[in-house]
Design a protein around this motif. Sequence first.
Motif, PDB file in Angstrom:
ATOM      1  N   THR A 154       0.857  -1.187   0.000  1.00 35.27           N
ATOM      2  CA  THR A 154       0.000   0.000   0.000  1.00 35.27           C
ATOM      3  C   THR A 154       0.891   1.234   0.000  1.00 35.27           C
ATOM      4  O   THR A 154       1.696   1.428   0.911  1.00 35.27           O
ATOM      5  CB  THR A 154      -0.921   0.016   1.225  1.00 35.27           C
ATOM      6  N   LEU A 155       0.748   2.046  -1.036  1.00 35.78           N
ATOM      7  CA  LEU A 155       1.615   3.213  -1.209  1.00 35.78           C
ATOM      8  C   LEU A 155       0.990   4.459  -0.597  1.00 35.78           C
ATOM      9  O   LEU A 155      -0.219   4.686  -0.705  1.00 35.78           O
ATOM     10  CB  LEU A 155       1.874   3.461  -2.694  1.00 35.78           C
ATOM     11  N   ARG A 156       1.840   5.259   0.034  1.00 40.70           N
ATOM     12  CA  ARG A 156       1.401   6.585   0.454  1.00 40.70           C
ATOM     13  C   ARG A 156       1.414   7.515  -0.747  1.00 40.70           C
ATOM     14  O   ARG A 156       1.941   7.184  -1.813  1.00 40.70           O
ATOM     15  CB  ARG A 156       2.333   7.116   1.557  1.00 40.70           C
ATOM     16  N   ASN A 157       0.850   8.690  -0.596  1.00 40.71           N
ATOM     17  CA  ASN A 157       0.782   9.643  -1.700  1.00 40.71           C
ATOM     18  C   ASN A 157       2.177   9.979  -2.214  1.00 40.71           C
ATOM     19  O   ASN A 157       3.064  10.359  -1.447  1.00 40.71           O
ATOM     20  CB  ASN A 157       0.074  10.921  -1.257  1.00 40.71           C
ATOM     21  N   GLN A 158       2.383   9.773  -3.519  1.00 37.29           N
ATOM     22  CA  GLN A 158       3.635  10.038  -4.222  1.00 37.29           C
ATOM     23  C   GLN A 158       4.778   9.122  -3.785  1.00 37.29           C
ATOM     24  O   GLN A 158       5.925   9.331  -4.179  1.00 37.29           O
ATOM     25  CB  GLN A 158       4.059  11.509  -4.059  1.00 37.29           C
ATOM     26  N   GLU A 159       4.479   8.080  -3.014  1.00 35.75           N
ATOM     27  CA  GLU A 159       5.523   7.114  -2.652  1.00 35.75           C
ATOM     28  C   GLU A 159       5.872   6.272  -3.875  1.00 35.75           C
ATOM     29  O   GLU A 159       5.005   5.907  -4.670  1.00 35.75           O
ATOM     30  CB  GLU A 159       5.036   6.211  -1.520  1.00 35.75           C
ATOM     31  N   THR A 160       7.147   5.947  -4.037  1.00 28.52           N
ATOM     32  CA  THR A 160       7.601   5.180  -5.194  1.00 28.52           C
ATOM     33  C   THR A 160       7.843   3.726  -4.809  1.00 28.52           C
ATOM     34  O   THR A 160       8.076   3.399  -3.650  1.00 28.52           O
ATOM     35  CB  THR A 160       8.896   5.770  -5.770  1.00 28.52           C
ATOM     36  N   ILE A 161       7.811   2.861  -5.839  1.00 30.41           N
ATOM     37  CA  ILE A 161       8.109   1.446  -5.656  1.00 30.41           C
ATOM     38  C   ILE A 161       8.844   0.959  -6.898  1.00 30.41           C
ATOM     39  O   ILE A 161       8.473   1.318  -8.023  1.00 30.41           O
ATOM     40  CB  ILE A 161       6.827   0.629  -5.408  1.00 30.41           C
ATOM     41  N   PRO A 162       9.913   0.168  -6.738  1.00 32.11           N
ATOM     42  CA  PRO A 162      10.641  -0.341  -7.900  1.00 32.11           C
ATOM     43  C   PRO A 162      10.112  -1.709  -8.336  1.00 32.11           C
ATOM     44  O   PRO A 162       9.786  -2.558  -7.511  1.00 32.11           O
ATOM     45  CB  PRO A 162      12.077  -0.460  -7.375  1.00 32.11           C
ATOM     46  N   ILE A 163      10.019  -1.905  -9.645  1.00 30.27           N
ATOM     47  CA  ILE A 163       9.705  -3.215 -10.196  1.00 30.27           C
ATOM     48  C   ILE A 163      11.005  -3.797 -10.737  1.00 30.27           C
ATOM     49  O   ILE A 163      11.582  -3.257 -11.682  1.00 30.27           O
ATOM     50  CB  ILE A 163       8.652  -3.118 -11.308  1.00 30.27           C
ATOM     51  N   PRO A 164      11.526  -4.875 -10.139  1.00 34.51           N
ATOM     52  CA  PRO A 164      12.826  -5.417 -10.539  1.00 34.51           C
ATOM     53  C   PRO A 164      12.797  -5.991 -11.952  1.00 34.51           C
ATOM     54  O   PRO A 164      11.733  -6.367 -12.453  1.00 34.51           O
ATOM     55  CB  PRO A 164      13.101  -6.514  -9.495  1.00 34.51           C
ATOM     56  N   PRO A 165      13.949  -6.078 -12.596  1.00 35.08           N
ATOM     57  CA  PRO A 165      14.026  -6.721 -13.918  1.00 35.08           C
ATOM     58  C   PRO A 165      13.547  -8.165 -13.843  1.00 35.08           C
ATOM     59  O   PRO A 165      13.830  -8.875 -12.880  1.00 35.08           O
ATOM     60  CB  PRO A 165      15.520  -6.645 -14.264  1.00 35.08           C
ATOM     61  N   GLY A 166      12.801  -8.579 -14.851  1.00 29.55           N
ATOM     62  CA  GLY A 166      12.348  -9.955 -14.913  1.00 29.55           C
ATOM     63  C   GLY A 166      11.187 -10.294 -14.005  1.00 29.55           C
ATOM     64  O   GLY A 166      10.850 -11.462 -13.854  1.00 29.55           O
ATOM     65  N   GLN A 167      10.547  -9.299 -13.399  1.00 27.84           N
ATOM     66  CA  GLN A 167       9.450  -9.558 -12.472  1.00 27.84           C
ATOM     67  C   GLN A 167       8.124  -9.032 -13.009  1.00 27.84           C
ATOM     68  O   GLN A 167       8.082  -8.035 -13.732  1.00 27.84           O
ATOM     69  CB  GLN A 167       9.723  -8.922 -11.112  1.00 27.84           C
TER      70      GLN A 167
ATOM     71  N   GLY B 209      13.118  -5.023 -19.085  1.00 27.28           N
ATOM     72  CA  GLY B 209      14.358  -4.260 -19.195  1.00 27.28           C
ATOM     73  C   GLY B 209      15.417  -4.733 -18.226  1.00 27.28           C
ATOM     74  O   GLY B 209      15.178  -5.591 -17.367  1.00 27.28           O
ATOM     75  N   PRO B 210      16.632  -4.159 -18.307  1.00 25.21           N
ATOM     76  CA  PRO B 210      17.741  -4.582 -17.452  1.00 25.21           C
ATOM     77  C   PRO B 210      17.786  -3.874 -16.102  1.00 25.21           C
ATOM     78  O   PRO B 210      18.582  -4.251 -15.239  1.00 25.21           O
ATOM     79  CB  PRO B 210      18.970  -4.209 -18.285  1.00 25.21           C
ATOM     80  N   LEU B 211      16.955  -2.837 -15.920  1.00 20.09           N
ATOM     81  CA  LEU B 211      17.022  -2.030 -14.703  1.00 20.09           C
ATOM     82  C   LEU B 211      15.682  -2.015 -13.978  1.00 20.09           C
ATOM     83  O   LEU B 211      14.640  -2.343 -14.551  1.00 20.09           O
ATOM     84  CB  LEU B 211      17.426  -0.577 -15.053  1.00 20.09           C
ATOM     85  N   HIS B 212      15.719  -1.621 -12.699  1.00 18.50           N
ATOM     86  CA  HIS B 212      14.485  -1.421 -11.953  1.00 18.50           C
ATOM     87  C   HIS B 212      13.691  -0.266 -12.588  1.00 18.50           C
ATOM     88  O   HIS B 212      14.275   0.737 -13.005  1.00 18.50           O
ATOM     89  CB  HIS B 212      14.779  -1.063 -10.493  1.00 18.50           C
ATOM     90  N   VAL B 213      12.383  -0.437 -12.657  1.00 22.03           N
ATOM     91  CA  VAL B 213      11.499   0.635 -13.122  1.00 22.03           C
ATOM     92  C   VAL B 213      10.749   1.163 -11.900  1.00 22.03           C
ATOM     93  O   VAL B 213      10.002   0.427 -11.256  1.00 22.03           O
ATOM     94  CB  VAL B 213      10.508   0.140 -14.186  1.00 22.03           C
ATOM     95  N   HIS B 214      10.960   2.433 -11.577  1.00 20.49           N
ATOM     96  CA  HIS B 214      10.355   3.033 -10.395  1.00 20.49           C
ATOM     97  C   HIS B 214       9.061   3.734 -10.782  1.00 20.49           C
ATOM     98  O   HIS B 214       9.017   4.519 -11.727  1.00 20.49           O
ATOM     99  CB  HIS B 214      11.319   4.036  -9.755  1.00 20.49           C
ATOM    100  N   LEU B 215       8.008   3.435 -10.034  1.00 24.46           N
ATOM    101  CA  LEU B 215       6.707   4.058 -10.244  1.00 24.46           C
ATOM    102  C   LEU B 215       6.269   4.727  -8.956  1.00 24.46           C
ATOM    103  O   LEU B 215       6.590   4.260  -7.861  1.00 24.46           O
ATOM    104  CB  LEU B 215       5.666   3.014 -10.655  1.00 24.46           C
ATOM    105  N   ALA B 216       5.515   5.808  -9.086  1.00 26.40           N
ATOM    106  CA  ALA B 216       5.044   6.548  -7.914  1.00 26.40           C
ATOM    107  C   ALA B 216       3.523   6.608  -7.917  1.00 26.40           C
ATOM    108  O   ALA B 216       2.891   6.734  -8.983  1.00 26.40           O
ATOM    109  CB  ALA B 216       5.620   7.964  -7.898  1.00 26.40           C
ATOM    110  N   ARG B 217       2.962   6.517  -6.734  1.00 18.36           N
ATOM    111  CA  ARG B 217       1.516   6.672  -6.616  1.00 18.36           C
ATOM    112  C   ARG B 217       1.109   8.064  -7.108  1.00 18.36           C
ATOM    113  O   ARG B 217       1.745   9.066  -6.784  1.00 18.36           O
ATOM    114  CB  ARG B 217       1.078   6.486  -5.160  1.00 18.36           C
ATOM    115  N   GLY B 218       0.063   8.110  -7.912  1.00 22.65           N
ATOM    116  CA  GLY B 218      -0.404   9.372  -8.473  1.00 22.65           C
ATOM    117  C   GLY B 218       0.267   9.738  -9.777  1.00 22.65           C
ATOM    118  O   GLY B 218      -0.124  10.716 -10.425  1.00 22.65           O
ATOM    119  N   GLU B 219       1.255   8.941 -10.206  1.00 17.35           N
ATOM    120  CA  GLU B 219       1.948   9.216 -11.467  1.00 17.35           C
ATOM    121  C   GLU B 219       1.100   8.738 -12.635  1.00 17.35           C
ATOM    122  O   GLU B 219       0.449   7.691 -12.567  1.00 17.35           O
ATOM    123  CB  GLU B 219       3.298   8.489 -11.451  1.00 17.35           C
TER     124      GLU B 219
END
Length: 231
Positions: free
Chosen positions: A55-68, A123-133
């Motif tokens: 559960t993300l707080r407002n504008q909190e980010t989370i990374p999605i690892p490669p291959g996941q 992709g080869p890198l983590h993709v970071h996403l933020a709540r509200g993005e």
Amino acid sequence: MSFWSSQTLRSRLPRLIEPFHQDHIQSASYELCLGDEVYISALPDTPRNERKKVTLRNQETIPIPPGQFAFLITSETIKIPNNALALISMKFKYKSKGLINVSGLHVDPGYSGKLIFAVYNAGPLHVHLARGERVFAIWYSNLDEDDEKPRNKIGYDVIPTDLMNSPDAVSSLPVLVKRLDELEKKVDIYYVKQTIVWGFIIVFIGVLLKLVVEPLIQPLLNMIQSSLTIS
């Protein structure tokens, strides 16, 4: 079938998308935001009972690892009229980083609820996403008439547990790579064991011939040799 223009979206979407923001209309599409829940498929060493949605707080980010894989829910609640169909996609900004939408590409007539995207980080890198993005885009299109079998069930409000309980381990490339490595190790160990076993067998056969067979046939060999000498 005709797609709604930006003008049509501006006039109709306030009744179909909640919350609605006029500045999210871009080139005949509406940009949807990442909501407050994200579920990322487990890594190989993650126990099943520790898999959970975040559960993300407002504008909190989370990374999605490669291959996941991950399940992402929109912050908006979407309604599709019975005489319309919607197409959905990830925005190019995230596609270019390797994030791929592997779920459906359309929303049924009559659907009402939040949208859940199943995505995969190729992709080869983590993709970071933020709540509200603004991560997703939706396009509305008219049907020639009301669909006779619209989606009557209430749509999603949260990421359901049945999605999280699915066997996601087999769908993860890191898991497959780990399993291949483990299989190769098992094959190597098997060959080593087989080599050792066959080595012992050969040595045993040699000893058996020396201690058992040779004493039995030696008199016969001596008789043959004597017979040849006399001749």
